[in-house]
Design a protein around this motif. Structure first.
Motif, PDB file in Angstrom:
ATOM      1  N   ARG A  97       0.811  -1.228   0.000  1.00  0.00           N
ATOM      2  CA  ARG A  97       0.000   0.000   0.000  1.00  0.00           C
ATOM      3  C   ARG A  97       0.842   1.275   0.000  1.00  0.00           C
ATOM      4  N   LEU A 114       0.964   2.643  -3.261  1.00  0.00           N
ATOM      5  CA  LEU A 114      -0.244   3.314  -3.752  1.00  0.00           C
ATOM      6  C   LEU A 114      -0.187   4.770  -3.294  1.00  0.00           C
ATOM      7  N   ALA A 115       0.172   4.936  -2.024  1.00  0.00           N
ATOM      8  CA  ALA A 115       0.173   6.277  -1.436  1.00  0.00           C
ATOM      9  C   ALA A 115       1.218   7.173  -2.089  1.00  0.00           C
ATOM     10  N   CYS A 135       1.486   6.032   3.585  1.00  0.00           N
ATOM     11  CA  CYS A 135       0.269   5.215   3.698  1.00  0.00           C
ATOM     12  C   CYS A 135      -0.151   5.194   5.159  1.00  0.00           C
ATOM     13  N   ILE A 136      -1.386   5.615   5.430  1.00  0.00           N
ATOM     14  CA  ILE A 136      -1.858   5.665   6.820  1.00  0.00           C
ATOM     15  C   ILE A 136      -2.608   4.394   7.212  1.00  0.00           C
ATOM     16  N   ALA A 137      -2.558   3.398   6.332  1.00  0.00           N
ATOM     17  CA  ALA A 137      -3.114   2.069   6.622  1.00  0.00           C
ATOM     18  C   ALA A 137      -4.611   2.099   6.930  1.00  0.00           C
ATOM     19  N   CYS A 138      -5.317   3.047   6.318  1.00  0.00           N
ATOM     20  CA  CYS A 138      -6.758   3.168   6.575  1.00  0.00           C
ATOM     21  C   CYS A 138      -7.565   2.122   5.811  1.00  0.00           C
ATOM     22  N   ASN A 139      -7.018   1.614   4.731  1.00  0.00           N
ATOM     23  CA  ASN A 139      -7.673   0.613   3.854  1.00  0.00           C
ATOM     24  C   ASN A 139      -8.886   1.154   3.105  1.00  0.00           C
ATOM     25  N   GLN A 140      -9.200   2.424   3.298  1.00  0.00           N
ATOM     26  CA  GLN A 140     -10.490   2.923   2.807  1.00  0.00           C
ATOM     27  C   GLN A 140     -10.651   2.878   1.289  1.00  0.00           C
ATOM     28  N   ALA A 141      -9.588   3.311   0.575  1.00  0.00           N
ATOM     29  CA  ALA A 141      -9.734   3.380  -0.885  1.00  0.00           C
ATOM     30  C   ALA A 141      -9.074   2.199  -1.581  1.00  0.00           C
ATOM     31  N   CYS A 142      -8.327   1.397  -0.834  1.00  0.00           N
ATOM     32  CA  CYS A 142      -7.677   0.240  -1.475  1.00  0.00           C
ATOM     33  C   CYS A 142      -8.454  -1.025  -1.144  1.00  0.00           C
ATOM     34  N   SER A 194      -8.044   2.612  -5.250  1.00  0.00           N
ATOM     35  CA  SER A 194      -7.162   3.770  -5.353  1.00  0.00           C
ATOM     36  C   SER A 194      -6.524   3.990  -3.982  1.00  0.00           C
ATOM     37  N   CYS A 195      -6.307   5.230  -3.623  1.00  0.00           N
ATOM     38  CA  CYS A 195      -5.688   5.508  -2.328  1.00  0.00           C
ATOM     39  C   CYS A 195      -6.284   6.782  -1.756  1.00  0.00           C
ATOM     40  N   LEU A 196      -6.605   6.760  -0.475  1.00  0.00           N
ATOM     41  CA  LEU A 196      -7.189   7.947   0.164  1.00  0.00           C
ATOM     42  C   LEU A 196      -6.268   9.154   0.035  1.00  0.00           C
ATOM     43  N   VAL A 197      -4.971   8.961   0.285  1.00  0.00           N
ATOM     44  CA  VAL A 197      -4.070  10.122   0.269  1.00  0.00           C
ATOM     45  C   VAL A 197      -3.516  10.401  -1.132  1.00  0.00           C
TER      46      VAL A 197
HETATM   47 FE1  SF4 Z   1      -2.758   3.291   2.502  1.00  0.00          FE
HETATM   48 FE2  SF4 Z   1      -5.239   4.151   3.017  1.00  0.00          FE
HETATM   49 FE3  SF4 Z   1      -4.040   4.675   0.693  1.00  0.00          FE
HETATM   50 FE4  SF4 Z   1      -4.867   2.219   1.213  1.00  0.00          FE
HETATM   51  S1  SF4 Z   1      -6.162   4.000   0.995  1.00  0.00           S
HETATM   52  S2  SF4 Z   1      -2.913   2.808   0.351  1.00  0.00           S
HETATM   53  S3  SF4 Z   1      -4.397   2.097   3.370  1.00  0.00           S
HETATM   54  S4  SF4 Z   1      -3.425   5.413   2.709  1.00  0.00           S
END
Ligand code: SF4
Ligand code: FAD
Ligand code: NAP
Length: 691
Positions: free
Chosen positions: A328, A331-332, A351-358, A370-373
């Motif tokens: 991840r 991705l960030a 990567c803040i490890a939120c998993n929200q967009a991945c 995708s990725c939140l950030v």
């Molecule tokens: Fe990391 Fe969150 Fe982006 Fe997934 S969505 S790559 S967990 S920052």
């Protein structure tokens, strides 16, 4: 295996940037972009987008990339894709589809090692064709697998080998065979999914046989210098899962069959332990890889919650692994490795490890990964932020995630941007989020944006509330209103009682919180507030031993699965907490699919009482009076914290428009309902690309 001495050691990350030789192959550094399914694998033109996605990361210097999982046959796909295109490699046409990707990636970085992951989902395949060693349904799949017969087993093995051969033809440098997580190979290894009494089941030697035959066949199907990595469940987190002796025996057997690299994995998908969420401490599991490494001679990859170069370096320095996989984090930030190499660590979008967009998008199946950030992730060809040839003078009001993303991206494109923030710091609600135990990583996003402001030349004005008259006087071409939200104050009799406070006051610690607390609203923020006030001591995300205690993991003795027979022990605050919602559905439904269950389990273990179907009647000295299913209930709270959703702040919109300036609302100011940072940042990025 031998380490090649690099010409000059990198000052900050000498081990991360040292090459690794495996036979005649050299991996130029120790950073691996681990496998991630993006969903593009199931789109007809997904190869073009994957080519752009991987090439951008390859160009920035990562040593190895492992693709998302590709099935060797139809029985092994993850499910039926709506597009009709399956993530599969078993024919010349499919090899041609992959060639588009490999050519682009090798053009971008000829010295990068590009690996295809072979993923046969086995009992986790979500369709009626799924197969396994035994007809035992996984608790996370509605379909029961068909038990393979002898001929069927050999057919699967042949398909693995054919897939590897096509991978070589398609231009990959190697394959990673996934033998963990509950997929086909691991289902053969574990007794609870393999109840066979023939030479493929029963004793552990027999259960290992499928893995070994697959590796033997793959090795024979490819050239000697083609890399073959195997992903092993080094700790599967299953009650009754694999024992340490079984893991070591498997690793050593694979090594004897010519596996080039062993990669450690730390879960089965059905296990009840979080292993990649933001509440998991950084590098929590690498100690397990170290023990595995002591038992084999081939290089070993470690992974999970390694998101910054200094974490990777520390893991290597500790002797935990030869190679560090970060999935991840790429991705960030596609340029993670280039930034580390060039001494620009403070520019990394972490990567803040939120998993929200991945992961959550992948699990939901409704939206693309995708990725939140970084909303450009997997959208490199769609979200294009080229330099502008029509520079404009822009004002952005509000420096929360939406305003920050828009301001910095627009300035990067060449626009002149002034950013006005009413408070004394940037970040908006992320300043509250980062105070929640287990969300410390959100601070990294604030650090990233602070640095981006400096680098892009955005002019930041803190403690500046601006009005339409001021904006009009500055001669802006356009104004972007990112003024966010304010907490909703529900209409409840007694809502102005001194014991009532907003989540903002509670999280900031502005007022003392009592011993008996009722939280109105069980959305994302209600759960976060419950976490904050029910936990005790240091955040488990910062303390691996505490994390292990809370989730019942024994890293030292490694019982079966790492967890068998261990009761989780949580430290709970001496406080009674009630979390309430009006809906009668299960609380936490709005939380992310991959993380919501962990939050709920933790709160329950701490004794937080969750009440649903609540009608709020009155708040007074006696507490919060409600009706639940027709029955009168008094929650004897001495503090009531309101987390009842939010309303947009957009009072500048009309006056700015009336002053003749074009204004656009983004983030919470645009729409408060179901707002999250993912939507706020994505909307800001697309506007910045268009403006
Ligand atoms: Fe990391 Fe969150 Fe982006 Fe997934 S969505 S790559 S967990 S920052
Ligand atoms: P905001 O973050 O509200 O920022 C608006 C900014 O505008 C503020 O800094 C404000 O001071 C400023 N402002 C307002 N009016 C003016 C004015 N007139 N002049 C100048 N400045 C002004 N989201 C997730 O996706 N994942 C999470 O895990 C998550 N956790 C959260 C946990 C908590 C405790 C909280 C409170 C929120 C969480 N969120 C999470 C929500 C997320 O923070 C918001 O969706 C996001 O911050 C919205 O961004 P925004 O820029 O639209 O608004
Ligand atoms: P939310 O998730 O929409 O939850 C609001 C809660 O308030 C709900 O439980 C709702 O449930 C209740 N509510 C709404 N109107 C009410 C009223 N008039 N009176 C009483 N209760 C009312 O919003 P949030 O918790 O404020 O979070 C804001 C956003 O931040 C969310 O959209 C979320 O995505 C994001 N966030 C995400 C995370 C995460 O971990 N992913 C964490 C925090 C925040 P009932 O209507 O059933 O009572």
């Amino acid at each position: 295996m031998s380490t090649v001495a690099s010409d000059t050691l990198h000052r900050d990350y000498p081990l991360l940037f040292s090459p690794l030789r495996i036979g005649d192959t050299t991996i130029k550094n120790r950073a691996i972009m681990g496998s991630m399914h993006t969903g593009l694998e199931e789109q007809a033109d997904g190869n073009q987008r994957l080519a752009a996605f991987y090439a951008e990361r390859a160009r920035a210097g990562v040593g190895m990339i492992i693709t998302g999982g590709i099935s060797p046959n139809r029985e092994g796909i993850s499910g039926y894709a709506e597009s009709g295109v399956e993530a599969m490699l078993g024919s010349p046409e499919e090899a041609q589809w992959h060639r588009v990707i490999t050519e682009e990636v090798h053009r971008a970085a000829p010295d990068l090692k590009f690996m295809l992951q072979i993923l046969h989902c086995g009992p986790l395949t979500r369709n009626a064709d799924c197969v396994g060693p035994s007809a035992i349904r996984s608790p996370i799949n509605p379909f029961t697998p068909r038990a393979l017969d002898e001929a069927g087993i050999w057919q699967q093995i042949e398909d693995f080998a054919r897939c590897a051969a096509y991978a070589e033809q398609a231009g990959y440098d190697g394959v990673e065979i996934i033998g963990s997580a509950g997929y086909l190979i691991s289902a053969f290894l574990v007794e609870k999914t393999n109840q066979r009494q023939d030479p493929w089941g029963g004793t552990y030697e027999h259960r290992m046989r499928f893995a070994m035959e697959v590796v033997r066949a793959v090795r024979q199907a490819v050239s000697a210098d083609f890399l073959v990595a195997f992903r092993i469940a080094a700790m599967d987190m299953l009650q009754g899962g694999m024992s340490w002796e079984e893991i070591v025996a498997l690793a050593q057997a694979l090594e004897s069959l010519g596996v080039s690299i062993i990669s450690s994995h730390f879960t089965w998908h059905e296990s009840a332990v979080p292993t990649i969420a933001t509440m998991v401490p950084r590098a929590a599991f690498t100690r397990v890889t170290r023990r595995l490494r002591e038992n084999v001679r081939v290089p070993v990859i470690t992974s999970n919650r390694i998101n910054m170069p200094e974490v990777a370096e520390a893991v290597l320095a500790n002797g935990d692994a030869d190679l560090v996989s970060m999935a991840r984090p790429f991705l960030a930030d596609p340029e993670l490795i280039a930034k580390a190499r060039e001494g620009r660590r403070d520019e990394i979008n972490t990567c803040i490890a939120c998993n929200q967009a991945c992961l959550d998008h992948q699990l939901d199946g409704h939206e693309e990964v995708s990725c939140l950030v970084n909303p450009r992730a997997c959208h490199e060809t769609l979200l294009v932020l080229d330099p502008t040839n029509a520079q404009r003078k822009l004002a952005v009001v509000g420096a929360g995630p939406a305003g920050l993303a828009f301001a910095t991206l627009a300035a990067e494109r060449g626009h002149e941007v002034d950013l006005y923030e009413g408070s004394d710091r940037i970040g908006g609600q992320f300043n509250l989020a980062s105070r929640i135990p287990g969300k410390e990583e959100f601070n990294e996003t604030l650090r990233y944006f602070q640095r981006r402001i400096e680098l892009t030349g955005v002019k930041l004005f803190l403690r500046r509330r601006v009005d339409a008259e001021f904006l009009a006087a500055q001669g802006y071409d356009e104004v972007v209103l990112a003024t966010g939200i304010e907490p909703r104050v529900p209409t409840i009799d007694g809502i102005d009682h001194p014991k009532v406070m907003s989540y903002v006051e509670a999280i900031r610690g502005a007022r003392a919180i009592g011993q008996r607390v009722a939280i109105i609203g069980a959305g994302g923020i209600g759960f976060d507030v419950a976490e904050l006030i029910s936990h005790e001591g240091v955040s488990a995300a910062l303390d691996i031993d505490k994390f292990a205690r809370e989730w019942g993991i024994d890293f030292e003795n490694h019982p079966r699965g790492g967890v068998t027979g261990i009761a989780p022990r949580v430290d709970r605050a001496a406080r009674e907490v009630w979390l309430l919602q009006r809906k009668s559905s299960s609380p936490g439904k709005s939380l992310g699919k991959s993380t919501g269950w962990t939050k709920k389990i933790l709160l329950k273990r701490r004794g937080v009482k969750m009440l649903t179907g609540v009608r709020y009647e009155r708040i007074d000295d006696g507490g919060l009076h409600c009706t639940i299913e027709g029955e009168r209930v008094t929650v004897p709270a001495d503090t009531v914290i309101v987390c009842a959703g939010q309303l947009s702040v957009r009072e500048l919109m009309d006056p700015v428009t009336a002053a003749g300036i074009k204004a656009t609302l983004i983030g919470g100011a645009h729409e408060a309902a179901e707002l999250d940072a993912e939507r706020a940042i994505r909307q800001a990025a697309y506007l910045a690309a268009e403006i």
